[in-house]
Scaffold this motif. Structure first.
Motif, PDB file in Angstrom:
ATOM      1  N   PHE A 202       0.846  -1.378  -0.020  1.00  0.00           N
ATOM      2  CA  PHE A 202      -0.119  -0.087  -0.060  1.00  0.00           C
ATOM      3  C   PHE A 202       0.895   1.308   0.007  1.00  0.00           C
ATOM      4  N   ASP A 203       0.495   2.233  -0.762  1.00  0.00           N
ATOM      5  CA  ASP A 203       1.062   3.681  -0.751  1.00  0.00           C
ATOM      6  C   ASP A 203       0.068   4.516  -0.628  1.00  0.00           C
ATOM      7  N   VAL A 204      -0.096   5.572   0.363  1.00  0.00           N
ATOM      8  CA  VAL A 204      -1.238   6.331   0.823  1.00  0.00           C
ATOM      9  C   VAL A 204      -0.917   7.702   1.018  1.00  0.00           C
ATOM     10  N   ILE A 205      -1.497   8.756   0.556  1.00  0.00           N
ATOM     11  CA  ILE A 205      -1.376  10.152   1.019  1.00  0.00           C
ATOM     12  C   ILE A 205      -2.491  10.463   1.810  1.00  0.00           C
ATOM     13  N   ILE A 206      -2.344  11.095   2.766  1.00  0.00           N
ATOM     14  CA  ILE A 206      -3.089  11.577   3.820  1.00  0.00           C
ATOM     15  C   ILE A 206      -3.166  13.388   3.653  1.00  0.00           C
ATOM     16  N   PHE A 226      -2.185   9.945  10.917  1.00  0.00           N
ATOM     17  CA  PHE A 226      -1.739   8.846  10.773  1.00  0.00           C
ATOM     18  C   PHE A 226      -1.077   8.066  11.928  1.00  0.00           C
ATOM     19  N   THR A 227      -0.677   8.755  12.932  1.00  0.00           N
ATOM     20  CA  THR A 227      -0.277   8.049  14.174  1.00  0.00           C
ATOM     21  C   THR A 227      -1.477   7.383  14.818  1.00  0.00           C
ATOM     22  N   ASN A 228      -2.587   7.945  14.684  1.00  0.00           N
ATOM     23  CA  ASN A 228      -3.694   7.175  15.145  1.00  0.00           C
ATOM     24  C   ASN A 228      -3.968   6.024  14.411  1.00  0.00           C
ATOM     25  N   ILE A 254       7.721   6.774   5.516  1.00  0.00           N
ATOM     26  CA  ILE A 254       6.951   8.119   5.808  1.00  0.00           C
ATOM     27  C   ILE A 254       7.553   9.091   5.382  1.00  0.00           C
ATOM     28  N   SER A 255       6.902  10.045   4.915  1.00  0.00           N
ATOM     29  CA  SER A 255       7.529  11.378   4.372  1.00  0.00           C
ATOM     30  C   SER A 255       6.439  12.418   4.671  1.00  0.00           C
ATOM     31  N   GLN A 268       2.974  11.055   3.389  1.00  0.00           N
ATOM     32  CA  GLN A 268       2.540   9.780   2.518  1.00  0.00           C
ATOM     33  C   GLN A 268       3.413   8.682   3.117  1.00  0.00           C
ATOM     34  N   PHE A 269       2.621   7.401   3.296  1.00  0.00           N
ATOM     35  CA  PHE A 269       3.443   6.309   3.908  1.00  0.00           C
ATOM     36  C   PHE A 269       2.983   5.130   3.014  1.00  0.00           C
ATOM     37  N   SER A 270       3.710   4.063   3.047  1.00  0.00           N
ATOM     38  CA  SER A 270       3.923   2.863   2.336  1.00  0.00           C
ATOM     39  C   SER A 270       4.255   1.737   3.162  1.00  0.00           C
TER      40      SER A 270
END
Length: 439
Positions: A202-206, A226-228, A254-255, A268-270
């Motif tokens: 998975f690769d997601v942008i919040i 994200f931390t939640n 994580i960026s 963004q995290f993957s």
């Protein structure tokens, strides 16, 4: 330790371990050559040149599959089944350390941007050693051996082209060996059932709302969101998924943000999840998506999938009767004491694609030797091989080849019915443009 074959009512005996001993230095020399000159996925030009030159010396016909690898053919003197023997060619994009866990390595990559820190150098060397023995004894072979040297295993970049060609050639089974860093040197596992995991990535942008660090109340931090989410993702294993079915989650990158006093607009995290039962993977995918939506709603954030999680039904799975043949092969080739029962490895492997269409065995051969300093994890800069075990992999491969081709045991196996292209599309693997252009 001997394999017997009959021809014209005479019995020929081949001591596979003795034969492996005779080619041991050849195999070690090849492994060191591959290790000195590692090449990244789909760039294995020199490696392929070495492989094809060795096959030519052995009198083995071969073909090069562009962006796939090399396929060699050893024809026995008697009609029979066909068996694929597979190895992988590529190295990893990293620099290795000069030391293993104890001492200086016997051979080091000459390329600072690539290194064989997974064992593919050993895999290819062992297969060439086995090919040498089989080609010298092909008059005793009942059937055909198909050698498959796969490009780009690390990125799944060569499997489509290579397997597409192998499906046109046809075969009755497949065999492969993976060196294993946490199995004691000289021990080998050929357990039946699931051996390596399927996965989804998975690769997601919040997206939140950026703001000044002095007024976080006027911003919406994607980091808080994200931390939640991450905390709940870890808890999900306990309260949403079957505890009796293994699954792992990991966040690999994580960026967010570029200044200490600015709350970022996006994060963004993957990462990946690995599982041994497809139903567990499907459930995890569903819960992942539901959790992400609910947490983002809670934090007044939105999200976008760069890569949406899609649970793949793709496992390395040793067919039970093939595993039984392999168990006897190991006992006969290198002795019952070499057998070890080892749990499934939660990493993933393109060998699962072969086993979708051909019944077979993926063996784990141990290289952990504390006295020599081998045993660092795969893809670790200190990874090293105990070269003394390579001959055992050769002997096991040769023994299984004879035993499988001579076996009349019925296999409890159903081949995948989907076309390769459709299977790739279903599980989210890239399909070459030429395949889609044919539609």
């Amino acid at each position: 330790m001997k394999t017997q074959n009959t021809e014209n009512n005479r019995v020929f005996e081949i001591n596979t371990l003795e034969a492996a001993n005779e080619v041991e230095q050849y195999v070690i020399d090849l492994r060191r050559d591959f290790h000195l000159h590692p090449e990244l996925s789909l760039q294995e030009e020199r490696t392929i040149k070495v492989v094809t030159e060795e096959l030519t010396k052995m009198g083995i016909e071969y073909e090069i599959v562009p962006n796939g690898g090399v396929i060699g053919f050893i024809e026995g003197n008697q009609e029979g089944k066909s068996l694929i023997l597979r190895a992988d060619l590529d190295a990893l994009p990293m620099k290795e350390e000069t030391q293993n866990l104890k001492e200086t390595k016997v051979v080091l990559s000459q390329n600072d941007n690539a290194a064989h820190t997974c064992g593919h150098d050993g895999h290819s060397a062992m297969l060439l050693g086995a090919a040498k023995i089989l080609s010298q004894n092909k008059q005793y072979l009942k059937g055909k051996v198909i050698l498959a040297f796969e490009q780009a295993e690390e990125i799944g970049g060569g499997i489509y082209e290579l397997l597409n060609r192998l499906l046109k050639i046809g075969a009755d089974g497949v065999w492969g060996i993976h060196l294993k860093s946490d199995v004691p040197s000289g021990k080998i596992s050929v357990d039946s059932g699931p051996r390596m995991a399927s996965a989804f990535s998975f690769d997601v942008i919040i997206r939140g709302k950026s703001g000044h660090g002095s007024r976080p109340d006027l911003a919406t931090s994607p980091l808080d969101c994200f931390t939640n989410f991450y905390d709940n993702l870890r808890v999900m294993r306990l309260n949403k998924l079957d505890p009796f079915n293994p699954i792992t989650f990991s966040i690999g990158s994580i960026s967010a943000g570029s200044a200490s006093n600015v709350i970022p607009e996006t994060l963004q995290f993957s990462g990946t999840a690995r599982f041994l039962q497809y139903e567990q993977g499907e459930k995890a995918e569903k819960e992942f998506k539901s959790l992400l939506k609910n947490i983002c709603d809670l934090h007044n954030c939105t999200y976008e999938y760069v890569k949406e999680p899609n649970a793949m039904n793709l496992f390395v799975y040793n067919e039970e009767n093939c595993a039984a043949i392999a168990l006897n092969s190991i006992k006969n080739a290198i002795g019952e004491n070499a057998i070890i029962h080892y749990p499934a490895w939660m990493a993933s492997e393109s060998f699962g694609f072969y086993q979708k269409y051909f019944p077979g065995v993926f063996a784990f051969l141990g290289i952990e030797n504390f006295e020599k300093g081998t045993g660092a994890e795969h893809h670790n800069a200190h990874f090293d091989i105990d070269e003394d075990v390579l001959k055992l992999g050769v002997a096991s491969t040769v023994q299984y080849t004879f035993d499988f081709l001579n076996s009349e045991k019925e296999l409890n196996y159903q081949s995948e019915k989907k076309e390769l292209k459709d299977l790739f599309i279903e599980i989210g693997f890239p399909v070459p443009s030429w395949a889609t252009d044919q539609e």
